[in-house]
Design a protein around this motif. Structure first.
Motif, short mmCIF file in Angstrom:
data_model
loop_
_atom_site.label_atom_id
_atom_site.label_comp_id
_atom_site.label_asym_id
_atom_site.label_seq_id
_atom_site.Cartn_x
_atom_site.Cartn_y
_atom_site.Cartn_z
N TRP A 17 0.80 -1.22 0.00
CA TRP A 17 0.00 0.00 0.00
C TRP A 17 0.83 1.27 0.00
CZ3 TRP A 17 0.29 3.47 4.04
CH2 TRP A 17 -0.55 4.56 3.94
N LYS A 18 1.91 1.30 0.77
CA LYS A 18 2.64 2.56 1.00
C LYS A 18 3.27 3.09 -0.29
CE LYS A 18 7.42 1.59 2.02
NZ LYS A 18 7.92 2.55 1.05
N PRO A 19 3.28 4.42 -0.45
CA PRO A 19 3.92 5.02 -1.62
C PRO A 19 5.43 4.79 -1.59
CG PRO A 19 2.48 6.58 -0.51
CD PRO A 19 2.60 5.38 0.38
N ALA A 20 6.02 4.73 -2.76
CA ALA A 20 7.47 4.52 -2.87
C ALA A 20 8.21 5.78 -2.44
CB ALA A 20 7.83 4.17 -4.31
N ASP A 43 1.81 15.16 2.67
CA ASP A 43 1.58 14.72 4.04
C ASP A 43 0.30 15.31 4.62
OD1 ASP A 43 3.94 13.22 4.09
OD2 ASP A 43 5.11 15.00 4.54
N TYR A 44 0.02 16.57 4.32
CA TYR A 44 -1.14 17.22 4.92
C TYR A 44 -2.42 17.08 4.09
CZ TYR A 44 1.74 19.40 8.49
OH TYR A 44 2.56 19.62 9.55
N TYR A 45 -2.33 17.00 2.79
CA TYR A 45 -3.52 16.89 1.95
C TYR A 45 -3.80 15.45 1.54
CZ TYR A 45 -3.85 21.96 1.12
OH TYR A 45 -4.00 23.29 1.26
N LYS A 46 -2.88 14.89 0.78
CA LYS A 46 -3.10 13.58 0.16
C LYS A 46 -3.25 12.47 1.19
CE LYS A 46 -1.04 10.51 -3.24
NZ LYS A 46 0.14 10.23 -4.04
N LYS A 47 -2.33 12.40 2.13
CA LYS A 47 -2.35 11.32 3.12
C LYS A 47 -3.61 11.40 3.99
CE LYS A 47 1.70 9.91 1.85
NZ LYS A 47 2.92 10.31 2.47
N GLU A 50 -6.31 9.69 2.08
CA GLU A 50 -6.01 8.26 1.94
C GLU A 50 -6.21 7.52 3.26
OE1 GLU A 50 -2.03 7.84 0.47
OE2 GLU A 50 -2.56 8.56 -1.53
N TYR A 51 -5.64 8.06 4.30
CA TYR A 51 -5.69 7.38 5.59
C TYR A 51 -7.10 7.35 6.16
CZ TYR A 51 -0.60 7.84 5.42
OH TYR A 51 0.71 7.77 5.07
N GLU A 52 -7.82 8.45 6.00
CA GLU A 52 -9.21 8.49 6.46
C GLU A 52 -10.03 7.47 5.67
OE1 GLU A 52 -11.52 12.28 7.77
OE2 GLU A 52 -11.98 11.94 5.65
N GLY A 89 -15.68 8.20 11.54
CA GLY A 89 -15.30 8.22 10.13
C GLY A 89 -14.60 9.47 9.64
N GLU A 90 -14.38 10.45 10.52
CA GLU A 90 -13.71 11.69 10.12
C GLU A 90 -12.60 12.02 11.12
OE1 GLU A 90 -16.57 14.82 9.76
OE2 GLU A 90 -17.67 13.80 8.18
N TYR A 91 -11.54 12.64 10.60
CA TYR A 91 -10.42 12.98 11.46
C TYR A 91 -10.67 14.24 12.28
CZ TYR A 91 -7.25 9.48 9.62
OH TYR A 91 -6.65 8.29 9.30
#
Length: 123
Positions: A17-20, A43-47, A50-52, A89-91
């Motif tokens: 799963w983890k990005p390279a 780190d602040y937008y994309k992850k 994805e993580y949520e 379901g939300e951070y």
């Protein structure tokens, strides 16, 4: 960044799963990620999304250089540990700076300040 999984995944699943080309540390199902360059938007937008989306109950962003945008680490920009906890379901995010004691669902007995983390990274 730290992530705590409610559902267990294998190390092989995580690697798939983890990005390279990213640095991660895995501790008891929690992923710790450091903001180390101008990739802070990932780190602040994309992850975040994805993580949520995959249900990571807790993750941390350790921005020891204060690289993130003011929207994420405040103004003036300063080293910040952001702990994201999945609630219904939300951070929800809590931020820690300087001598603030970290508060973590994943590590309820943790006795560590943000500054102690920043000092350990800069050594």
């Amino acid at each position: 960044m730290v992530q705590f999984l409610q559902k267990s995944i294998t190390f092989a699943e995580f690697i798939q799963w983890k990005p390279a080309n990213k640095r991660y540390e895995l501790h008891d199902g929690v992923i710790i990620e450091q903001v180390v360059s101008s990739n802070w938007r990932d780190d602040y937008y994309k992850k975040y999304g994805e993580y949520e989306g995959i249900g990571i109950p807790e993750y941390w962003i350790v921005d020891y250089l204060g690289l993130g945008g003011r929207k994420f680490i405040g103004n003036p920009k300063q080293p910040t540990v952001s702990i994201y906890v999945l609630v219904e379901g939300e951070y929800q995010v809590s931020q820690f700076r300087g001598d603030d004691c970290l508060q973590s669902v994943a590590f309820p007995n943790l006795q560590l300040t943000a500054e102690q983390i920043f000092q350990s990274v800069s050594c």
